[in-house]
Write a protein that holds these residues in place. Structure first.
Motif, short mmCIF file in Angstrom:
data_model
loop_
_atom_site.label_atom_id
_atom_site.label_comp_id
_atom_site.label_asym_id
_atom_site.label_seq_id
_atom_site.Cartn_x
_atom_site.Cartn_y
_atom_site.Cartn_z
N TRP A 298 48.84 -26.23 1.23
CA TRP A 298 48.10 -25.02 1.57
C TRP A 298 46.64 -25.41 1.52
O TRP A 298 46.04 -25.52 0.46
CB TRP A 298 48.43 -23.93 0.55
N TYR B 175 47.33 -20.86 5.00
CA TYR B 175 48.08 -22.12 4.83
C TYR B 175 47.67 -23.24 5.78
O TYR B 175 47.38 -24.34 5.31
CB TYR B 175 49.59 -21.85 4.95
N SER C 111 50.71 -18.87 7.35
CA SER C 111 51.12 -18.50 5.98
C SER C 111 52.55 -18.91 5.70
O SER C 111 53.22 -18.31 4.85
CB SER C 111 50.94 -17.00 5.73
N HIS D 208 41.58 -14.12 7.48
CA HIS D 208 41.60 -15.58 7.50
C HIS D 208 40.62 -16.19 8.48
O HIS D 208 40.55 -17.41 8.61
CB HIS D 208 43.01 -16.08 7.85
N ALA E 191 53.24 -14.21 2.41
CA ALA E 191 53.33 -15.65 2.61
C ALA E 191 54.82 -16.00 2.65
O ALA E 191 55.62 -15.32 2.03
CB ALA E 191 52.63 -16.42 1.50
N SER F 21 48.97 -17.71 -2.51
CA SER F 21 49.16 -18.97 -1.81
C SER F 21 50.41 -19.61 -2.41
O SER F 21 50.95 -19.10 -3.40
CB SER F 21 47.94 -19.89 -1.93
#
Lengths: 501, 526
Positions: free
Chosen positions: A25, A30, A36, A288, A429, A477
């Motif tokens: 990640w 990611y 993700s 993101h 995720a 994460s």
């Protein structure tokens, strides 16, 4: 649509991309595609989470006691680093104010900590810009599309099973036989001398992590001890609200918003070799920031409903797609289906919009939420079905998954499943075939809960119960068979299958 | 009866009987050190020593040193010396020291005079330097300490050595001549570890995948000429003194870095017991053990890689081993890991390596074990790096920063056995496997730079060039086996360092080789 963009779309055909190996990640969402989706051999799978064992393995408090600053971000990960202190699995946590903390993610111990930038908020700064005091952290990311297959695997990793053998008398060990077989009958002709390779810069002898604190300087740190591997380089104006820092090859990209500091809303690029900075003005949507295509192109969703493709490094607009709807709310997610590049994003009307890069029009889902998701997750199962997952339902009270179906080379989004009630679900995720998502109760009341759902059905496999304290902000994460939850009270939680140390 | 008190010369009884005339120096010498680790069980205990003791240790001095013409390869130079107390040579009975040089050389030295008797250089033209060196881990050349065995003729001994090209040589100790034709054994350019000899079978194992060959255990059956093999296992079997062998003919070795998955036949980070099938001469797995935290050991590269020591304890045949995590394991050779193959008799806490480092910390090399005059069984473990903050012993000799010897007594408590810490030695610069004689523990700090990574160079520091530059010099110590008190030290007399060397003790002498090709002989004269 502009003729140039139409031409660009027509010229795109079925292409093949060399898949990248499984990675850590390294950035928000990611990977370069912001999927993700962590896919790697490991312990987490729908099958393993149906059995007991997944649990909290450690938690750390990283709040700055001296300033009471508490924001921490989910860690960027490095699953294997061989350094002078030993083998390590590290997580790099961005923490306010302007700190980066390296965590030994096996033991939940601080490995090192650096305080960068000024550590002081801007004079007269608005509360909306307070987040600017939390640095952005990223590691180098591969822009190539990753392999699609994932799934839990064993620990053997290709090791050969042992067996006994005996050689004939006078013939030595059986391990001599392959050498005899390899000996040629006659000497082969000498091969032509190889062309000398193009000179490349000497690689660093250690991995690095990039940190962008509030002073706008990009720091390159030695992951072993946090020391500067390079002198810091100017990137952004001070106190910009930066998000989505990503480094691909020799280029760093980040988005700024809210007009914090002296930074206009834009996508920024920094050439790590020349230190030249360029920017493309725009109101960038999504948590993101931009996504990166396999050819290095930058994909940006905007709050005025555009999907813009920018050239790497120069950020010159290459193509613009208009959604025909309201503003986008999430960053784009990029994936490949049968050699076609598809881009998806959610918009403020709660729909997911999907674009085949060879076409100009989006396909959409029906209205599914009055709360727009600020991030999607994208993954593929072992049956080669591709999924998109986002928060859905009234006021974002559940997760919804959609299948990406190709019919007559035209993609569409079919309903997959809707999860159980998960109030105020945050960006999910995916680890192999398990969807992890956080739900949070009403402020100051119910705990934040980490849910694990079967990616194929949406059925809940596990949840963290009351383990995580009530808090307003949280993020995820994952990697190395662990899932990390960073919460707005300065805590970092690691969930996984405990390993005896 | 386990012969872990050392090998005895067939002429011992004759020597003891002929006391009418004053014995010559060679005739006095009745102790041998015929194999790395002192004996097939690798206890490193010279049970036949009569001269060196805790009371005579203060009189130890440098008797001689010889610099040999062996060229080092990477960090390898001289392997541990072997000693035959009485060899019948043309010049008469002679105490002979056999030293192996990594560049395919054997040397025989008169132990009394420190004079070279003969040199043998193996023909490696089929390998030679046309094969690029693979680096520090795979130096090429001879990496396995030979083993010496008696013959049917009293006073005549044979050296069994594996040369660079993987050939087994049998060499007459007296004159260096071939005692038998060279024989195919294993692939060339590999990395076998110290040979063991048990019931007419040579045992060894390989590591690091050197030469591109799998890491396997090997046996050479001297009667039939058949070579058995078993493996691969882990990242390689690299116990410093090779395999240890039990009275039931089972060889034991740590398997090094690798996953532990016995259901799939994968045995990394554990210990395996392998036995020769006496009919087929193939090698077969008969037992195995992995620590309960083997997954953690694999993740952090904390290999189980130490040569075990096997010994008798009140009629039970027990074994101790260790690894880079810096714990000692006590096992019963009846079943080294119990029913689940994960349960030893006892596991110590960490002695060192609090930071879980893969280099410059942990227990490396081999164990040692001896029985004192009171019948107490002792276990010794060398370790690198600082002592663990939680590890304590009743007797400690100052802060430990770079390494030390930890001594344990085997005791019965609460219905079971345990290793009770007794003493921790003074600080040593990379404490290496000790050896014991007459209640005196001989240990040394190698002075080797064991750094494998630095903040600036990363793993680029793990090169022979860097590490040779940062190595210093070895120091030999004599310690009181009961207390760990330092009785004597070589101080600055040894001017070079060593890598993968070892101690040998016999007849009042202690031998240690160094990187510059020098063999040191410290001791006392009768």
């Amino acid at each position: 649509m502009r003729a140039s963009a139409a031409a660009a779309v027509v010229c795109l055909g079925v292409v093949t991309w060399t898949p990248a190996p499984a990675q850590d990640w390294t950035t928000g969402g990611y990977d370069a595609q912001r999927s993700s989706w962590v896919r790697a051999e490991g312990k987490i799978s729908a099958a393993s989470l149906r059995k007991p064992g997944f649990q909290l393995v450690w938690k750390l408090t990283l709040a700055d006691e001296s300033t009471a600053a508490r924001v921490v971000m989910p860690p960027v990960l490095l699953d294997l680093m061989i350094g002078y202190r030993g083998f390590r699995a590290l997580g790099f946590v961005a923490a306010a104010p302007d700190r980066v903390v390296a965590i030994d993610t096996d033991l939940g111990r601080v490995e090192w900590e650096r305080r960068l930038g000024t550590g002081a908020p801007p004079a007269g700064g608005s509360p909306a810009c307070a987040r600017a005091m939390t640095p952005s952290v990223a590691r180098s990311t591969n822009a190539a599309l990753p392999t699609l297959s994932g799934g839990a695997g064993g620990a053997s990793r290709g090791a050969q099973p042992a067996r006994g053998a005996v050689g004939e008398p006078g013939e030595g060990a059986v391990t001599l036989a392959p050498l005899v077989a390899r000996r040629p009958e006659a000497p082969a002709p000498a091969p032509a001398p190889p062309r000398p390779p193009a000179p490349r810069p000497t690689p660093r002898p250690f991995p690095i992590v990039y940190v962008l604190p509030s002073d706008g300087m990009l720091h390159t740190l030695n992951v072993m001890n946090g020391s500067d591997a390079e002198p810091p380089v100017p990137f952004l104006p001070p106190h910009a609200n930066a998000r989505g820092l990503i480094v691909v090859d020799t280029l760093a990209y980040v988005a700024t918003s809210r007009g914090c500091g002296a930074a206009p809303n834009a996508v920024w690029a920094l050439d790590l070799g020349t230190h030249q900075v360029t920017r493309w003005p725009g109101r960038v949507a999504g948590a993101h920031g931009p996504a990166i295509g396999p050819d290095g192109a930058i994909y940006v969703t905007t709050s005025d409903g555009r999907l813009v493709v920018l050239e790497p490094r120069t950020l010159k607009p290459r193509t613009t797609y208009r959604s025909g709807g309201p503003a986008f709310s999430s960053s784009p997610v990029i994936f490949d289906r049968g050699g076609r590049l598809l881009i998806a994003a959610s918009s403020r009307d709660g729909r997911i919009r999907l674009l085949d890069s060879r076409r100009t029009t989006f396909v959409t889902t029906p209205l599914s939420s009055q709360t727009a998701a600020d991030a999607l997750a994208s993954w593929a199962d072992t049956d080669d079905t591709h999924w998109l997952v986002a928060s859905a339902g009234s006021r974002g009270s559940a997760l919804a998954a959609w299948k990406v179906i190709q019919q007559d080379s035209v993609p569409r989004l079919d309903p997959g499943w809707v999860s159980r009630h998960m109030p105020a679900s945050l960006a999910p995720a995916v680890v192999n075939d398990v969807i992890f998502a956080l739900s949070r109760g009403a402020p100051s009341s119910a705990a934040v809960v980490l849910h694990a759902l079967d990616g194929a059905t949406g059925n809940e496999l596990w949840n963290s119960g009351s383990t995580i304290a009530p808090v307003a902000h949280a993020g995820l994460s994952a990697g190395g068979s662990q899932v990390y939850v960073a919460t707005g009270d300065g805590r970092l939680y690691a969930f996984g299958f405990p390993m005896e140390h | 009866m386990i012969p872990n008190r050392g090998w005895r010369s067939a002429r011992l009884a004759v020597v003891l009987g002929a006391l009418a005339a004053p014995p010559s120096a060679a005739q006095q010498a009745h102790a041998d050190w015929l194999t790395d680790g002192g004996n097939p069980q690798r206890t490193a205990w010279q049970g036949d020593e009569t001269l060196l003791s805790t009371s005579s240790a203060k009189d130890i001095r440098l008797l001689w040193k010889v610099t040999l013409d062996n060229a080092p390869r990477e960090m390898h130079s001289l392997l541990p010396a072997l000693v035959v107390g009485r060899v019948d040579t043309r010049a008469g009975p002679t105490q002979v020291v056999v030293v192996t040089g990594v560049s395919d050389n054997l040397y025989a030295i008169d132990a009394d005079r420190g004079v070279l008797l003969w040199t043998k250089r193996f023909d490696h033209s089929s390998v030679g330097d046309t094969v690029p060196r693979s680096g520090l881990m795979c130096p090429g050349g001879i990496t396995a300490t030979p083993v010496i065995g008696p013959t049917a003729v009293p006073g005549r001994y044979t050296i069994y050595a594996v040369s660079w090209d993987g050939t087994l040589h049998q060499v007459n100790v007296a004159d260096g001549e071939d005692a038998a034709p060279p024989a195919k054994f294993m692939p060339p350019n590999g990395k076998p570890y110290a040979l063991n000899l048990w019931k007419n079978v040579i045992y060894t194992h390989t590591a690091q995948g050197c030469g591109g060959h799998p890491n396997v255990a090997y046996t050479y059956d001297l009667a039939s000429g058949k070579v058995g093999s078993w493996g691969p296992a882990g990242g390689g079997m690299w116990g410093r003194t090779g395999p240890a062998i039990s009275s039931h003919d089972v060889m034991y070795t740590g398997t090094g870095d690798g996953p532990w998955d016995p259901e799939r036949g994968i045995y990394g980070n554990g210990i395996v017991g392998i036995q020769q099938n006496t009919t087929t001469k193939a090698l077969e797995l008969v037992d195995y053990f992995a620590p309960s935290n083997a997954e953690w050991l694999f993740k952090r590269d904390l290999d189980m890689q130490v040569t075990p020591a096997i010994f008798d304890y009140h009629g039970r045949e027990l074994m101790v081993s260790a690894g880079k995590e810096c714990r000692v394991y006590l096992m019963d050779t009846e079943s080294i890991g119990g029913d689940d193959h994960r349960t030893p008799l006892y596991r110590t806490p960490q002695l060192c390596n609090e930071g879980f480092n893969f280099a410059s910390a942990g227990i490396w090399g081999a164990m040692a074990s001896w029985v004192d005059a009171n019948g107490a069984r002792w276990v010794l473990a060398p370790f690198w790096g600082p002592k663990h903050s939680l590890f304590k012993a009743p007797l400690e000799h100052g802060e430990v920063r770079d390494g030390a010897i930890a001594a344990f007594k085997l005791e019965e408590r609460d219905g079971g056995l345990q290793l009770t810490p007794a003493w921790i030695s003074r600080d040593m610069n990379r404490a290496e496997p000790p050896a014991v004689a007459n209640g005196a523990v001989f240990a040394y700090g190698s002075g080797e730079s064991t750094t494998q990574a630095t903040p600036d160079l990363g793993l680029g520091a793990n090169s022979s060039e860097f590490r040779i530059k940062h190595s210093t010099h070895a120091v030999l110590y004599a310690l009181d086996g009961q207390t760990g008190d330092a009785l004597w030290s070589s101080g600055a007399q040894i001017t070079s360092w060593n890598h993968w060397a070892g101690l040998s003790i016999a007849n009042g002498r202690v031998y240690l080789g160094t990187f510059d090709g020098t063999l040191y002989c410290f001791g006392i004269t009768p």
